[in-house]
Enzyme design. Structure first.
Site, short mmCIF file in Angstrom:
data_model
loop_
_atom_site.label_atom_id
_atom_site.label_comp_id
_atom_site.label_asym_id
_atom_site.label_seq_id
_atom_site.Cartn_x
_atom_site.Cartn_y
_atom_site.Cartn_z
N GLY A 46 -10.31 -11.41 6.15
CA GLY A 46 -9.61 -10.67 7.20
C GLY A 46 -8.17 -11.11 7.42
O GLY A 46 -7.60 -10.87 8.50
N SER A 47 -7.53 -11.70 6.39
CA SER A 47 -6.14 -12.11 6.60
C SER A 47 -5.22 -10.89 6.75
O SER A 47 -4.22 -10.95 7.48
CB SER A 47 -5.66 -13.02 5.47
OG SER A 47 -5.50 -12.30 4.28
N ARG A 73 -26.96 4.88 1.14
CA ARG A 73 -25.53 4.66 1.41
C ARG A 73 -24.94 5.82 2.23
O ARG A 73 -24.13 5.61 3.13
CB ARG A 73 -24.79 4.50 0.09
CG ARG A 73 -23.34 4.14 0.22
CD ARG A 73 -22.70 3.90 -1.13
NE ARG A 73 -23.14 2.66 -1.75
CZ ARG A 73 -22.56 1.48 -1.55
NH1 ARG A 73 -21.53 1.37 -0.73
NH2 ARG A 73 -23.00 0.40 -2.15
N LEU A 90 -16.60 3.92 -0.46
CA LEU A 90 -17.15 4.83 0.55
C LEU A 90 -17.53 6.16 -0.10
O LEU A 90 -16.88 6.61 -1.04
CB LEU A 90 -16.12 5.02 1.67
CG LEU A 90 -15.92 3.73 2.49
CD1 LEU A 90 -14.58 3.72 3.19
CD2 LEU A 90 -17.05 3.53 3.49
N ASN A 127 -5.81 2.04 1.96
CA ASN A 127 -6.39 0.82 1.39
C ASN A 127 -5.26 -0.05 0.87
O ASN A 127 -4.24 0.45 0.40
CB ASN A 127 -7.32 1.20 0.23
CG ASN A 127 -7.95 -0.01 -0.44
OD1 ASN A 127 -8.45 -0.92 0.23
ND2 ASN A 127 -7.92 -0.05 -1.76
N HIS A 155 -4.48 -2.81 -2.03
CA HIS A 155 -5.05 -3.23 -3.31
C HIS A 155 -4.18 -4.32 -3.94
O HIS A 155 -2.95 -4.17 -3.99
CB HIS A 155 -5.14 -2.01 -4.25
CG HIS A 155 -5.73 -2.36 -5.57
ND1 HIS A 155 -7.09 -2.57 -5.75
CD2 HIS A 155 -5.17 -2.57 -6.79
CE1 HIS A 155 -7.32 -2.88 -7.01
NE2 HIS A 155 -6.18 -2.90 -7.66
N ASP A 189 -8.97 8.39 -1.82
CA ASP A 189 -9.66 9.63 -2.17
C ASP A 189 -11.05 9.26 -2.70
O ASP A 189 -11.50 8.13 -2.53
CB ASP A 189 -8.83 10.48 -3.15
CG ASP A 189 -8.67 9.80 -4.51
OD1 ASP A 189 -9.35 8.78 -4.76
OD2 ASP A 189 -7.87 10.30 -5.32
N GLU A 190 -11.71 10.19 -3.39
CA GLU A 190 -13.09 9.93 -3.79
C GLU A 190 -13.21 8.99 -4.99
O GLU A 190 -14.31 8.52 -5.30
CB GLU A 190 -13.80 11.26 -4.09
CG GLU A 190 -13.99 12.07 -2.83
CD GLU A 190 -14.65 13.42 -3.10
OE1 GLU A 190 -15.10 13.63 -4.24
OE2 GLU A 190 -14.70 14.23 -2.16
N GLY A 191 -12.12 8.73 -5.67
CA GLY A 191 -12.18 7.86 -6.84
C GLY A 191 -12.02 6.39 -6.46
O GLY A 191 -11.92 6.03 -5.29
C1 GAR Z 1 -7.01 -8.50 -0.33
O1 GAR Z 1 -6.30 -9.20 -1.31
C2 GAR Z 1 -7.17 -7.05 -0.71
O2 GAR Z 1 -6.09 -6.55 -1.42
C3 GAR Z 1 -8.41 -7.11 -1.57
O3 GAR Z 1 -9.25 -8.02 -0.92
C4 GAR Z 1 -8.45 -9.01 -0.26
C5 GAR Z 1 -8.94 -9.17 1.16
O4 GAR Z 1 -8.29 -10.24 1.79
N1 GAR Z 1 -9.02 -5.82 -1.70
C6 GAR Z 1 -9.54 -5.37 -2.84
O5 GAR Z 1 -9.58 -6.02 -3.84
C7 GAR Z 1 -10.10 -3.96 -2.75
N2 GAR Z 1 -10.36 -3.46 -4.07
P1 GAR Z 1 -8.41 -10.43 3.37
O6 GAR Z 1 -9.90 -10.28 3.72
O7 GAR Z 1 -7.94 -11.84 3.60
O8 GAR Z 1 -7.56 -9.41 4.03
#
Ligand code: GAR
Length: 203
Positions: free
Chosen positions: A13-14, A64, A92, A106, A108, A140-142
């Site tokens: 959760g940073s 799901r 999702l 999101n 990434h 999106d859905e992908g």
């Molecule tokens: C982040 O680096 C985010 O980009 C990645 O998870 C980490 C969560 O860090 N997300 C993915 O890889 C999604 N495909 P956080 O919990 O410290 O925010």
């Protein structure tokens, strides 16, 4: 109330913390934080900031689709205008995505479309790329395939300690995600009507 958002997390959760520290109570109001795991440290961060939380583990539902329908209904009940995936490590369902058109983003840890999925940093290191980065995109859905909102690259040092690279990625994420959310909240982000992949930023 300023622009209401819900943030979904799975772990540390940073990125949620960065949102709490930089835009919460200003351009946006984080009205709730949801997780798919009760152990997600992001839930503690939310509670410490006085934000409502809820957990939607897949194992509590028969399928799901059902879990995602419950999650979507909960998000709608909070009045959110934007759903922010901040380290939410599940895909999702299309039914969920369809309920929030152009209203899910999101973050990434890679320069999409390279290295989509859940091991972007490891894959970038394995591949030997010289440039890595961060993408904030609509969902999106992908898998990590929605329109790009913001991206930032950095050069990878030769000493490729994954922990060091993760730190660099996080530092960028913690700026880019709040910036994207703030831009959306202030109505500065739109999709080009002639081409739905092109996001126009009007700063
Ligand atoms: C982040 O680096 C985010 O980009 C990645 O998870 C980490 C969560 O860090 N997300 C993915 O890889 C999604 N495909 P956080 O919990 O410290 O925010």
């Amino acid at each position: 109330m300023s622009f209401p958002i819900v943030v979904l997390v799975s772990g540390e959760g940073s990125n949620l913390q960065a949102l709490i520290d930089s835009v919460h109570g200003k351009e946006v109001e984080i009205v709730a934080v949801g997780a798919n795991r009760a152990e997600a440290r992001g839930l503690q961060r939310a509670r410490a900031a006085g934000i409502a939380t809820a957990v939607f583990p897949l194992t509590d539902y028969r399928a799901r689709d059902e879990r995602d329908a419950a999650l979507a209904a909960w998000i709608e009940s909070r009045g959110a205008r934007l759903v922010v995936l901040a380290g939410f490590m599940e895909i999702l369902t299309p039914g969920f995505i369809a309920r929030f058109p152009n209203a899910i983003v999101n973050v990434h840890p890679g320069l999409l479309p390279a290295f989509a999925g859940i091991h972007a940093i490891e894959q970038a290191l394995e591949y030997g790329v010289k440039v890595a980065g961060v993408t904030v995109h609509f969902v999106d859905e992908g898998i990590d395939s929605g329109a790009v909102i913001l991206q930032r690259a950095f050069e990878l040092p030769y000493a490729r300690d994954i922990a060091v690279v993760e730190q660099q990625v996080h530092a960028i994420e913690h700026e880019l995600l709040p910036r994207a959310v703030s831009l959306i909240a202030r109505g500065k982000v739109s999709i080009d009507p002639s081409e739905p992949r092109w996001v126009v930023i009007d700063e």
